[in-house]
Motif scaffolding. Structure first.
Motif, short mmCIF file in Angstrom:
data_model
loop_
_atom_site.label_atom_id
_atom_site.label_comp_id
_atom_site.label_asym_id
_atom_site.label_seq_id
_atom_site.Cartn_x
_atom_site.Cartn_y
_atom_site.Cartn_z
N ARG A 1 0.84 -1.20 0.00
CA ARG A 1 0.00 0.00 0.00
C ARG A 1 0.88 1.26 0.00
NH1 ARG A 1 -3.05 -1.36 3.90
NH2 ARG A 1 -4.77 -2.18 2.63
N LEU A 2 1.94 1.25 0.79
CA LEU A 2 2.85 2.40 0.80
C LEU A 2 3.52 2.58 -0.56
CD1 LEU A 2 4.55 1.98 4.30
CD2 LEU A 2 2.81 3.66 3.63
N ASN A 3 3.94 1.46 -1.15
CA ASN A 3 4.55 1.55 -2.48
C ASN A 3 3.55 2.10 -3.50
OD1 ASN A 3 7.02 0.58 -1.62
ND2 ASN A 3 6.46 -1.59 -2.02
N ALA A 4 2.28 1.64 -3.38
CA ALA A 4 1.27 2.12 -4.32
C ALA A 4 1.02 3.61 -4.13
CB ALA A 4 -0.02 1.33 -4.15
N GLU A 5 0.97 4.06 -2.88
CA GLU A 5 0.77 5.48 -2.63
C GLU A 5 1.94 6.31 -3.15
OE1 GLU A 5 0.15 5.79 1.54
OE2 GLU A 5 -1.89 4.93 1.50
N VAL A 6 3.16 5.77 -2.89
CA VAL A 6 4.35 6.49 -3.40
C VAL A 6 4.35 6.53 -4.93
CG1 VAL A 6 6.89 6.43 -3.56
CG2 VAL A 6 5.73 6.01 -1.38
N ALA A 7 4.01 5.39 -5.54
CA ALA A 7 3.98 5.36 -7.01
C ALA A 7 2.92 6.28 -7.56
CB ALA A 7 3.74 3.92 -7.48
N GLU A 8 1.78 6.36 -6.87
CA GLU A 8 0.72 7.26 -7.33
C GLU A 8 1.16 8.72 -7.23
OE1 GLU A 8 -4.04 8.10 -6.44
OE2 GLU A 8 -2.87 6.76 -5.15
N GLU A 9 1.80 9.06 -6.11
CA GLU A 9 2.27 10.44 -5.96
C GLU A 9 3.33 10.78 -7.01
OE1 GLU A 9 3.63 10.72 -1.97
OE2 GLU A 9 1.60 10.70 -1.07
N GLN A 10 4.25 9.84 -7.24
CA GLN A 10 5.27 10.09 -8.25
C GLN A 10 4.65 10.23 -9.64
OE1 GLN A 10 8.10 6.92 -7.93
NE2 GLN A 10 9.08 7.78 -6.05
N ARG B 1 2.19 -1.28 -11.71
CA ARG B 1 2.83 -2.44 -11.08
C ARG B 1 2.64 -2.40 -9.57
NH1 ARG B 1 7.62 -1.62 -12.74
NH2 ARG B 1 7.37 -2.76 -14.72
N ALA B 2 2.72 -1.22 -8.96
CA ALA B 2 2.51 -1.08 -7.50
C ALA B 2 1.06 -1.41 -7.13
CB ALA B 2 2.89 0.33 -7.05
N GLN B 3 0.13 -0.96 -8.02
CA GLN B 3 -1.28 -1.30 -7.77
C GLN B 3 -1.50 -2.82 -7.85
OE1 GLN B 3 -3.89 0.46 -6.82
NE2 GLN B 3 -2.73 2.39 -6.66
N ALA B 4 -0.83 -3.45 -8.81
CA ALA B 4 -0.98 -4.91 -8.94
C ALA B 4 -0.39 -5.62 -7.73
CB ALA B 4 -0.28 -5.37 -10.23
N GLN B 5 0.76 -5.15 -7.27
CA GLN B 5 1.34 -5.75 -6.07
C GLN B 5 0.44 -5.54 -4.84
OE1 GLN B 5 5.25 -4.03 -5.72
NE2 GLN B 5 6.13 -5.28 -7.44
N LEU B 6 -0.21 -4.37 -4.78
CA LEU B 6 -1.15 -4.13 -3.67
C LEU B 6 -2.32 -5.10 -3.72
CD1 LEU B 6 -2.12 -2.44 -1.27
CD2 LEU B 6 -3.17 -0.85 -2.91
N ASN B 7 -2.88 -5.30 -4.92
CA ASN B 7 -3.99 -6.25 -5.04
C ASN B 7 -3.54 -7.67 -4.70
OD1 ASN B 7 -5.71 -4.19 -5.87
ND2 ASN B 7 -5.22 -4.46 -8.05
N SER B 8 -2.30 -7.99 -5.17
CA SER B 8 -1.80 -9.33 -4.86
C SER B 8 -1.59 -9.51 -3.35
CB SER B 8 -0.48 -9.54 -5.62
OG SER B 8 0.09 -10.80 -5.26
N ALA B 9 -1.10 -8.46 -2.67
CA ALA B 9 -0.90 -8.56 -1.21
C ALA B 9 -2.24 -8.70 -0.49
CB ALA B 9 -0.13 -7.33 -0.73
N GLU B 10 -3.26 -7.93 -1.02
CA GLU B 10 -4.59 -8.05 -0.39
C GLU B 10 -5.15 -9.46 -0.58
OE1 GLU B 10 -6.88 -4.97 -2.12
OE2 GLU B 10 -6.09 -3.38 -0.80
#
Length: 455
Positions: free
Chosen positions: A179-188, A215-224
């Motif tokens: 989730r943190l990676n996805a938020e960081v990727a979204e901000e970037q 890719r960060a969103q996909a990793q977030l979905n995979s983690a969920e």
């Protein structure tokens, strides 16, 4: 000669030749009579002061001092038919000698192999009892194995549950990181979008950042998804643990039910075995009772059932045994008026029927042919005739009673009381007074009855 005739012949009698006539005519009879009366009067007055032993007369019969020494009637414990006699009247028997042999008359005991068949039933019931015991032990071992297996499977399931919980914790941390990676990727991506709009970044860099964001969103979905799967594994581990425990309880309940059923069968088998053993003992005892035996040593008298083949009922008296060794006693009966004068240890003079005796009631020491005894028991209640019974035992300090004396012989007795002058005894008899209350030395008066007063 009366000399009443007018023609007296006394002048014609020659008294010189009749010496006896002279002696009679010259004797002074009045003077002699006076002397005799005086002597007898003095002797009578002296006799009035002689000692006289008061007594109570009583009658009774000879018996024995101990109850087990009296004539004993022998009864049959069971009914049966007379097969053989082993004694006759007058025979001396020892304790345990066989008197009579009976045969069975009840159809329930006609089987000659009754004891063997009952013993076979007992052995079969014992084997059944052993089978129940083996089954109970096997079920107990099975339950122990179930508990051990259930314990191991429970531990395994608990370990799986703990592993699933640790996996959930790990996946939760991965989800947070994703989730943190996805938020960081979204901000970037948003900053690159702004820089691209301002012309500071190229489209290629923007698309690379978009790919990184996706890719960060996909990793977030995979983690969920992975976290949800881990949580499902925790739930499955709990369900498996509950299932293992439920199955263990169910298996234990079934095995326990079977064990209790086997125990119930064991108890029934034990009850049946006890009943058969008791029945076998009864059969064995009944078989032993076919032979009527003497309970003690003695002489056989009064055989009442003599015929071979004669049927006897239960409790019927067949003969009487008189014990060989016994201690004689006399039972006397006194009136209630004389009962307070009786004491334990009081002396008694006894005259037995068939033994001649000369009795002086007031002077017992001068009597001949009597025997001395002492009171050893006084009944607390009167008989049906209103008399009270006394038990008289031989006096150990006096001569022995006759050896030829038999139980049932009659006896008359003088129960000795206080010594008084003869004049007092005559005066008492004339006035109808009872004898004086007298307790000899060492005598024990009867204890008064204990009366319980209700509260």
């Amino acid at each position: 000669m009366l000399n009443i005739s007018l023609n007296s012949v006394t002048r014609h009698v020659d008294r010189s030749r009749l010496s006896s006539l002279q002696f009679v005519e010259n004797r002074h009879a009045g003077r002699v009579l006076l002397r005799l009366l005086t002597i007898f009067s003095i002797l009578f007055v002296i006799a009035m002061f002689l000692p006289w032993t008061q007594n109570v007369r009583s009658t009774g019969q000879v018996t024995t001092l101990q109850p087990n020494q009296r004539p004993q009637g022998i009864q049959t414990v069971i009914g049966g038919q007379i097969r053989q006699w082993y004694v006759r009247e007058g025979d001396y028997v020892e304790a345990g000698d066989t008197l009579l042999w009976l045969s069975e008359t009840k159809d329930a005991y006609f089987d000659t192999s009754l004891l063997d068949r009952t013993q076979s039933q007992i052995r079969a019931r014992e084997m059944s009892l052993q089978s129940y015991e083996s089954k109970i032990d096997a079920l107990a071992n099975q339950m122990q194995a179930m508990r051990e297996s259930g314990r191991l499977r429970t531990e395994q399931s608990v370990n799986n549950l703990q592993r699933a919980r640790l996996t959930v914790a790990s996946d939760s941390m991965d989800l947070i990181a994703a989730r943190l990676n996805a938020e960081v990727a979204e901000e970037q991506f948003e900053r690159f979008q702004e820089l691209y709009d301002q012309g500071l970044k190229s489209l290629t860099e923007l698309e690379n950042r978009r790919v990184t964001y996706q890719r960060a969103q996909a990793q977030l979905n995979s983690a969920e998804n992975k976290l949800l799967a881990s949580r499902n594994e925790v739930i499955n581990a709990r369900v498996e643990l509950n299932a293992i425990q439920a199955k263990l309880q169910d298996d234990l309940a079934k095995a326990s039910s079977e064990r209790f059923t086997a125990m119930s069968g064991q108890f029934d088998a034990e009850a049946g075995l006890t009943s058969l053993q008791s029945q076998y003992s009864n059969y064995e005892r009944r078989t032993d009772l076919y032979y009527v035996r003497a309970p003690q040593a003695g002489y056989v008298t009064q055989i009442m059932s003599a015929g071979i083949g004669e049927t006897l009922s239960t409790g019927e008296e067949i003969l009487t045994i008189v014990p060989a060794d016994y201690q004689l006693a006399v039972e006397l009966y006194v009136e209630p008026l004389d009962l307070p004068l009786m004491n334990i240890g009081q002396e008694v003079n006894i005259q037995f029927d068939g033994w001649p005796a000369i009795v002086f009631s007031g002077w017992p020491n001068t009597s001949y042919g009597t025997y001395r005894g002492e009171i050893v028991a006084i009944d607390r209640a009167s008989t049906t005739t209103g008399m009270y019974r006394l038990m008289i035992a031989p006096d150990p300090d006096e001569r022995d009673w006759p050896e030829a004396l038999r139980v049932g012989s009659g006896a008359s007795a003088l129960i000795l009381l206080k010594n008084v002058p003869i004049w007092y005894e005559i005066w008492r008899q004339i006035n109808g007074f009872p004898p004086d209350l007298y307790a000899p030395p060492g005598a024990t008066p009867p204890a008064p009855p204990k009366i319980k007063v209700p509260k």
